[in-house]
Write an enzyme that holds these catalytic residues in place. Structure first.
Site, PDB file in Angstrom:
ATOM      1  N   HIS A  83      27.320  -0.855  35.216  1.00 44.93           N
ATOM      2  CA  HIS A  83      26.392  -1.162  36.697  1.00 44.93           C
ATOM      3  C   HIS A  83      26.343   0.063  37.665  1.00 44.93           C
ATOM      4  O   HIS A  83      26.306  -0.234  38.662  1.00 44.93           O
ATOM      5  CB  HIS A  83      26.828  -2.285  37.205  1.00 44.93           C
ATOM      6  CG  HIS A  83      26.949  -3.733  36.267  1.00 44.93           C
ATOM      7  ND1 HIS A  83      26.073  -4.127  35.708  1.00 44.93           N
ATOM      8  CD2 HIS A  83      28.013  -4.258  35.945  1.00 44.93           C
ATOM      9  CE1 HIS A  83      26.306  -5.212  34.889  1.00 44.93           C
ATOM     10  NE2 HIS A  83      27.523  -5.310  35.199  1.00 44.93           N
ATOM     11  N   ASP A 239      31.989   0.282  28.506  1.00 42.49           N
ATOM     12  CA  ASP A 239      33.446   0.222  28.144  1.00 42.49           C
ATOM     13  C   ASP A 239      33.644  -1.161  27.347  1.00 42.49           C
ATOM     14  O   ASP A 239      34.534  -1.393  26.506  1.00 42.49           O
ATOM     15  CB  ASP A 239      34.383   0.341  29.323  1.00 42.49           C
ATOM     16  CG  ASP A 239      34.215  -0.597  30.379  1.00 42.49           C
ATOM     17  OD1 ASP A 239      33.105  -1.324  30.414  1.00 42.49           O
ATOM     18  OD2 ASP A 239      34.544  -0.244  31.481  1.00 42.49           O
TER      19      ASP A 239
END
Length: 488
Positions: A83, A239
């Protein structure tokens, strides 16, 4: 034949580089922190230049230890926190600092987007909240129009670093999904969602698969870093995706808990789970998705409490904090802590929520205050997990990755709160996961499904704690509902 592989993890607070040998074993790691700026309460942003500086320093440290292995490097792969969007001008320079996923300033923009919630969910497979890049960019457009007028391109944190090293503008499907600008059915940038920002698809990176080779290093970057120009650059992913992959999750139904700055619970599925309180992304393996139930403050809440207790923010300080917490009984004799220090994600999605101690009395001491924070983090993780499944569906074994897995007391509490066995693999992280994806991507693509052998330790529930925590969690949930009413 495999060659050494490098994984680059551009995380929320630091960058980590992980070097694997030919067999996929970790040779060495290095990391460098960078500052997070908070000019107002709830604002969290970083300067992209700081990412590049930290990466260069981390690579210099790794090169001092493993110059020979790096000289024969075969692959480089990237991962990053989700994001984090970067707005760029005509010279591809950032027009402002990049907002993090934890930035809460876009509440008004989220309200605006929620007026079209059904349409946005149908396109993006996710519900608008302050975590996503679309409301972040919309905030800049509405609140900083003079800066937004300079925007000629947009990318995301992983892509910004990849471009600096290769000159290419490339992203992966999961990172694209994390922007809330991607059409999950058509697998392209959504013109409808981009219309909120007056952007077009040619102003965003080209989307390629996470395991695809996108190119090689620029010659000047290879020279700067002491790496071979021919090392192949593999796209990579978020991640949460690479860490879940690195833990050994390979099939639908697998559940992984990752505890770092925030907390994440990931469940693999064959199709996106139709639950709007979850975050949903494509997984690196074909035809799989993973849904994430996320908390805003896990390790960060423990770090905050450690510092407030007067202990240093290092391994010694965290050990001292746990020693203090162990002096208090399970359940803290009625004391509860809600770790909503920066709002909360699953299941409440309320940026205004704030943390609290409740049930305080003259009975309670510093040890109770410390243990209540550990218990509160575990309760928040259970709260999030129950958005993925019912309590009687919690699997008997769950993998835990991330720095939080190193905290034995925290893991003993979490195991008892969930009443399930935890398999701890703290050394398997997103940097390792993306390095392994890069390494295996250069071989037969089917090798990506190979299950690596990882060393883990197990923690089982403490029978005396299970019932105590079952009762305490009921009280925690009731108090959460009260807080939600206060901050709505």
């Amino acid at each position: 034949m495999s060659k050494p592989a490098l994984g680059i993890d551009l995380g929320t607070s630091s960058i980590k580089v992980c070097l694997l040998d030919e067999q996929g074993r970790t040779l060495g790691v290095a990391s460098q922190r960078y500052p997070t700026h908070s000019p107002q309460a709830g604002w969290m942003e970083q300067d992209p230049q700081d990412w590049l500086t930290a990466f260069t320093k981390a690579m210099a440290e790794l090169s001092e230890m493993h110059e020979r292995a790096l000289a024969s490097l075969g692959s480089i792969c990237f991962t990053s926190a989700a994001h984090i969007g970067v707005l760029l001008d005509s010279e591809d320079k950032p027009v402002r600092k990049a907002m993090l996923w934890s930035d809460q300033r876009s509440t008004d923009q989220v309200k605006e987007l929620l007026q079209a919630e059904d349409e946005i969910y149908a396109i993006s497979a996710n519900r608008p909240s302050t975590s996503w890049t679309l409301p972040h960019f919309l905030w800049v457009k509405e609140r900083e129009p003079e800066l937004y007028a300079q925007v000629r391109r947009a990318c995301f944190s992983k892509d910004y670093l990849l471009h600096w090293l290769t000159g290419l503008w490339v992203t992966d499907p999961a990172t694209a999904v994390s922007s809330m600008l991607y059409d999950c059915k058509e697998h392209v940038w959504s013109s409808r969602l981009l219309s909120y920002l007056d952007l077009s698809s040619n102003q965003l990176p080209h989307i390629m698969g996470p395991c695809e080779v996108v190119g090689t290093l620029l010659p000047e970057m290879a020279t700067l870093l002491g790496l071979p120009e021919g090392a192949e650059v593999v796209n990579g992913s978020l991640d949460s995706a690479t860490e879940t992959y690195g833990s050994g999750a390979r099939k639908a139904g697998d559940v992984v808990i990752r505890i770092g700055t925030a907390g994440g619970i990931h469940k693999l599925s064959e199709k996106p789970m139709q639950i709007r309180s979850l975050l949903t992304y494509p997984f690196p393996l074909d035809a799989l998705w993973y849904s994430q139930a996320g908390t805003n403050a896990a390790g960060s809440a423990i770090g905050w409490a450690t510092e407030q207790q007067g202990f240093p923010l290092d391994e010694t300080g965290f050990a001292q904090f746990d020693e203090l917490a162990e002096k208090a009984p399970a359940g803290c004799e009625g004391l509860l802590f809600h770790p909503y220090l920066n709002g909360e994600r699953t299941p409440y999605w309320n940026a205004s929520l704030r943390g609290t101690y409740s049930g305080l009395s003259f009975l309670h001491k510093r040890s109770h205050m410390a243990r209540a924070v550990l218990e509160g983090v575990c309760f928040s993780l259970k709260d999030a997990l129950l958005a993925l499944m019912k309590e009687d569906e919690i699997p008997p074994h769950i993998m835990v990755v991330g720095g939080g897995a190193k905290d034995l007391l925290l893991m003993e509490i979490l195991s008892s709160v969930l009443n399930t066995t935890l398999h701890l693999v703290p050394r398997i992280d997103s940097a390792y996961g993306c390095a392994r994806i890069g390494q295996l991507s250069l071989n037969d693509p089917t090798s990506l499904a190979m299950l690596d052998t990882v060393q883990s330790s197990s923690v089982v529930p403490c029978k005396e704690w299970v019932e105590v925590y079952a009762h305490a969690f009921v009280q925690y949930a009731k108090r959460s509902d009260t807080l939600l009413g206060m901050y709505s």
